[in-house]
Design an enzyme around this catalytic site. Structure first.
Site, PDB file in Angstrom:
ATOM      1  N   LYS A   1       0.838  -1.214   0.000  1.00  0.00           N
ATOM      2  CA  LYS A   1       0.000   0.000   0.000  1.00  0.00           C
ATOM      3  C   LYS A   1       0.865   1.254   0.000  1.00  0.00           C
ATOM      4  O   LYS A   1       0.630   2.187  -0.767  1.00  0.00           O
ATOM      5  CB  LYS A   1      -0.900   0.003   1.257  1.00  0.00           C
ATOM      6  CG  LYS A   1      -1.595   1.319   1.511  1.00  0.00           C
ATOM      7  CD  LYS A   1      -2.472   1.275   2.735  1.00  0.00           C
ATOM      8  CE  LYS A   1      -1.776   1.609   4.027  1.00  0.00           C
ATOM      9  NZ  LYS A   1      -1.483   3.041   4.237  1.00  0.00           N
TER      10      LYS A   1
ATOM     11  N   ASP B   1       4.753   0.603  12.195  1.00  0.00           N
ATOM     12  CA  ASP B   1       3.545  -0.074  11.716  1.00  0.00           C
ATOM     13  C   ASP B   1       3.454  -1.536  12.165  1.00  0.00           C
ATOM     14  O   ASP B   1       2.482  -2.219  11.819  1.00  0.00           O
ATOM     15  CB  ASP B   1       3.478  -0.006  10.177  1.00  0.00           C
ATOM     16  CG  ASP B   1       3.085   1.374   9.678  1.00  0.00           C
ATOM     17  OD1 ASP B   1       2.707   2.220  10.502  1.00  0.00           O
ATOM     18  OD2 ASP B   1       3.164   1.605   8.451  1.00  0.00           O
TER      19      ASP B   1
ATOM     20  N   ARG C   1       0.497  14.584  13.457  1.00  0.00           N
ATOM     21  CA  ARG C   1       0.960  14.360  12.083  1.00  0.00           C
ATOM     22  C   ARG C   1       0.928  15.601  11.180  1.00  0.00           C
ATOM     23  O   ARG C   1       0.216  15.639  10.177  1.00  0.00           O
ATOM     24  CB  ARG C   1       0.179  13.218  11.437  1.00  0.00           C
ATOM     25  CG  ARG C   1       0.356  11.922  12.168  1.00  0.00           C
ATOM     26  CD  ARG C   1      -0.360  10.782  11.514  1.00  0.00           C
ATOM     27  NE  ARG C   1       0.382  10.213  10.396  1.00  0.00           N
ATOM     28  CZ  ARG C   1      -0.014   9.130   9.743  1.00  0.00           C
ATOM     29  NH1 ARG C   1      -1.130   8.535  10.065  1.00  0.00           N
ATOM     30  NH2 ARG C   1       0.717   8.656   8.761  1.00  0.00           N
TER      31      ARG C   1
ATOM     32  N   ARG D   1      -8.604  -0.485   4.871  1.00  0.00           N
ATOM     33  CA  ARG D   1      -7.724   0.504   4.240  1.00  0.00           C
ATOM     34  C   ARG D   1      -6.382  -0.115   3.880  1.00  0.00           C
ATOM     35  O   ARG D   1      -5.733   0.331   2.951  1.00  0.00           O
ATOM     36  CB  ARG D   1      -7.467   1.671   5.212  1.00  0.00           C
ATOM     37  CG  ARG D   1      -8.667   2.550   5.444  1.00  0.00           C
ATOM     38  CD  ARG D   1      -8.257   3.769   6.246  1.00  0.00           C
ATOM     39  NE  ARG D   1      -6.982   4.257   5.767  1.00  0.00           N
ATOM     40  CZ  ARG D   1      -6.046   4.839   6.509  1.00  0.00           C
ATOM     41  NH1 ARG D   1      -6.267   5.041   7.782  1.00  0.00           N
ATOM     42  NH2 ARG D   1      -4.914   5.225   5.990  1.00  0.00           N
TER      43      ARG D   1
HETATM   44  C1  UD1 Z   1       4.275   6.851   6.516  1.00  0.00           C
HETATM   45  C2  UD1 Z   1       3.449   5.613   6.305  1.00  0.00           C
HETATM   46  C3  UD1 Z   1       2.897   5.106   7.630  1.00  0.00           C
HETATM   47  C4  UD1 Z   1       4.022   4.913   8.641  1.00  0.00           C
HETATM   48  C5  UD1 Z   1       4.881   6.165   8.738  1.00  0.00           C
HETATM   49  C6  UD1 Z   1       6.129   5.966   9.601  1.00  0.00           C
HETATM   50  C7  UD1 Z   1       2.586   5.973   4.064  1.00  0.00           C
HETATM   51  C8  UD1 Z   1       1.411   6.254   3.201  1.00  0.00           C
HETATM   52  N1  UD1 Z   1       2.369   5.951   5.401  1.00  0.00           N
HETATM   53  O1  UD1 Z   1       3.416   7.864   7.038  1.00  0.00           O
HETATM   54  O2  UD1 Z   1       2.237   3.864   7.387  1.00  0.00           O
HETATM   55  O3  UD1 Z   1       3.474   4.639   9.908  1.00  0.00           O
HETATM   56  O4  UD1 Z   1       5.332   6.571   7.429  1.00  0.00           O
HETATM   57  O5  UD1 Z   1       6.881   4.910   9.122  1.00  0.00           O
HETATM   58  O6  UD1 Z   1       3.674   5.733   3.580  1.00  0.00           O
HETATM   59  N2  UD1 Z   1       6.190  14.684  10.820  1.00  0.00           N
HETATM   60  C9  UD1 Z   1       6.255  16.020  11.115  1.00  0.00           C
HETATM   61  N3  UD1 Z   1       6.182  16.919  10.066  1.00  0.00           N
HETATM   62  C10 UD1 Z   1       6.038  16.519   8.768  1.00  0.00           C
HETATM   63  C11 UD1 Z   1       5.986  15.135   8.488  1.00  0.00           C
HETATM   64  C12 UD1 Z   1       6.059  14.230   9.531  1.00  0.00           C
HETATM   65  O7  UD1 Z   1       6.364  16.432  12.268  1.00  0.00           O
HETATM   66  O8  UD1 Z   1       5.963  17.358   7.872  1.00  0.00           O
HETATM   67  C13 UD1 Z   1       6.267  13.687  11.929  1.00  0.00           C
HETATM   68  C14 UD1 Z   1       5.011  12.835  12.073  1.00  0.00           C
HETATM   69  O9  UD1 Z   1       4.033  13.494  12.850  1.00  0.00           O
HETATM   70  C15 UD1 Z   1       5.563  11.592  12.730  1.00  0.00           C
HETATM   71  C16 UD1 Z   1       6.965  11.460  12.097  1.00  0.00           C
HETATM   72  O10 UD1 Z   1       7.274  12.740  11.582  1.00  0.00           O
HETATM   73  O11 UD1 Z   1       5.685  11.783  14.110  1.00  0.00           O
HETATM   74  C17 UD1 Z   1       7.068  10.451  10.976  1.00  0.00           C
HETATM   75  O12 UD1 Z   1       5.993  10.619  10.085  1.00  0.00           O
HETATM   76  P1  UD1 Z   1       6.080  10.303   8.540  1.00  0.00           P
HETATM   77  O13 UD1 Z   1       7.256   9.445   8.228  1.00  0.00           O
HETATM   78  O14 UD1 Z   1       5.926  11.566   7.768  1.00  0.00           O
HETATM   79  O15 UD1 Z   1       4.762   9.437   8.343  1.00  0.00           O
HETATM   80  P2  UD1 Z   1       3.887   9.385   7.052  1.00  0.00           P
HETATM   81  O16 UD1 Z   1       4.767   9.621   5.877  1.00  0.00           O
HETATM   82  O17 UD1 Z   1       2.670  10.207   7.216  1.00  0.00           O
END
Ligand code: UD1
Length: 421
Positions: free
Chosen positions: A22, A307, A122, A399
């Site tokens: 996914k 995850d 997030r 999902r």
């Molecule tokens: C992706 C995965 C999700 C997984 C996560 C962490 C997808 C579609 N989803 O989510 O399944 O659990 O990686 O491996 O690929 N953060 C910030 N600012 C930002 C972006 C992130 O503070 O602009 C923080 C988030 O709140 C979180 C951490 O960084 O605490 C990691 O998040 P991130 O790697 O961005 O997760 P996703 O990409 O949303």
């Protein structure tokens, strides 16, 4: 809204095939926005999130065609609007992945700002800061990110304050068509980032360093269409292996990619599983023995994936001994703990750690899923329980897990879906 009914107590036995990932399919579909030629995506999992992404592309005017093998072709030559509406973004945060491609190729985009969710706040500030550093002007108005570029985006040296998976993917996509060189430092190293980079390279992008924490992208004038096979889902793979270990079973998962699962396989071995790893398969045998509790700490790849921690919490709940699980990626990812305690588990939360003291058996109960991976952990808890468990709000599981009850049934589990009126 459906619910799952599980009669626990069966050791899982048999073989299943793993679906496409996914978290790789979503950015690859978004990458279809980067070219006017059709992109054909193969090995797509049948999941609600994939439908949502196709719906999102559809509402922008992208044509989608499904062939007899369920491969999906996306053709962005017909794109009509550059807006990702709140109604879709709120159901799937990964919709933010259209921001980089739209801005880079069309010079503007409007994407609803994703809100917080069950596992934490997030934010997407890393995505927007990096795009600003590439010359975009970005504002947030009425709950929408409005982004504009004056001509092409400009390549830049970017240092990500924290490791973000979709942030790295968004910027990597945007940089493929930017003017000059972009260097992403502190980039995510997740296998799904590498899968996306491989697809973009096949489309004609100039990318190197993917899989390391420094990715270098030299912008090109245009990208072309291609045919791309999505990598197998490592989280689905791990979830079934953990379910087999918790139920003292013996299963083989096929069409998977073992190297992407090293940290998870390591923990399964510590739990007492005998593993046989093939080129694209993993066989796990507990030889009927109770698992041993394991301790782990989540962190970005190649460390243990966030995850997969909830599923290990379910395994620890019935394991011999005490295990601790520390979550460092999201601030609120222990919602499943309270539900498991209602099933007789002995788990306490101390800050960002859960301490799990294994009990001999859990007792079935009605429980409620709160997010995708928490739902999977509650199903595992149901499989190792005496009596019946019902898991409510399973739209979360649809999902991210393709045909979960059919796959578990084929491994001998007593699980069925019941419509709730
Ligand atoms: C992706 C995965 C999700 C997984 C996560 C962490 C997808 C579609 N989803 O989510 O399944 O659990 O990686 O491996 O690929 N953060 C910030 N600012 C930002 C972006 C992130 O503070 O602009 C923080 C988030 O709140 C979180 C951490 O960084 O605490 C990691 O998040 P991130 O790697 O961005 O997760 P996703 O990409 O949303």
């Amino acid at each position: 809204m459906d619910r799952l009914l599980i009669s626990g107590g069966v050791s899982l036995e048999g073989e299943i095939r793993i679906a496409g990932a996914k978290n790789s399919a979503l950015p690859v579909l978004a990458a279809g926005l980067l070219t006017r030629e059709p992109l054909t995506v193969c090995n797509l999992p049948h999941l609600v999130d994939i439908t949502t992404m196709l719906q999102l592309l559809g509402c922008m005017g992208v044509q989608r065609t499904v062939d007899e093998k369920m491969n999906v072709q996306v053709d962005a030559s017909t794109i009509g609007n550059l807006n990702a509406p709140y109604e879709l973004v709120r159901t799937m945060r990964a919709s933010i992945l259209v921001l980089g491609p739209l801005l880079s190729r069309y010079g503007e985009a409007e994407v609803a700002l994703p809100g917080g969710c069950a596992i934490g706040s997030r934010p997407v500030n890393q995505h927007t800061a990096a795009l600003r550093a590439m010359g975009a002007s970005i504002s947030v108005e009425n709950g929408y990110i409005r982004a504009r570029a004056d001509g092409r985006l400009k390549g830049a040296r970017l240092f990500m304050d924290l490791v973000t998976v979709t942030g790295t993917e968004n910027i990597m996509m945007a940089a493929t068509l930017a003017e000059g060189q972009t260097i992403i430092e502190n980039a995510a190293r997740e296998p799904e980032v590498v899968d996306l980079a491989n697809c973009l390279k096949r489309m004609g992008a100039d990318i190197s360093g993917h899989g390391s924490d420094t990715i270098v992208i030299n912008g090109v004038d245009e990208l072309r269409g291609c045919r791309y096979d999505i990598m197998p889902d490592r989280i689905e793979t791990g979830t079934y292996l953990i379910a087999a270990a918790a139920t003292r079973g013996h299963i083989k998962v096929k069409d998977t990619e073992p190297p992407a699962l090293e940290s998870v396989l390591n923990k399964l071995e510590q739990a007492g599983a005998a593993l046989r790893v093939g080129k694209d398969s993993i066989e796990l045998d507990m030889r009927g023995r109770r698992p041993k509790a394991v301790s782990l700490r989540t962190a970005p790849y190649p460390a243990f994936p966030t995850d997969m921690q909830a599923q290990f919490t379910a395994l620890n709940a019935v394991a011999a001994g005490t295990g601790s699980i520390t979550e460092t990626v999201f601030e609120n990812r222990f919602m499943h703990v309270h539900e498991m305690n209602r099933m007789g588990a002995n788990i306490r939360v101390e800050g960002n750690t859960v301490i799990v003291e294994g009990v001999d058996q859990l007792n079935g109960a009605p429980v409620m899923a709160t997010d995708l991976r928490a739902s999977a952990s509650l199903i595992i808890a149901g499989l190792v329980s005496r009596n019946e468990t019902t898991v409510d709000r399973i739209y979360h599981i649809d999902r991210g897990y393709e045909c979960i009850e059919e796959k578990l049934q084929s491994l001998g589990a007593r699980i069925s879906r019941m419509p709730v009126r």
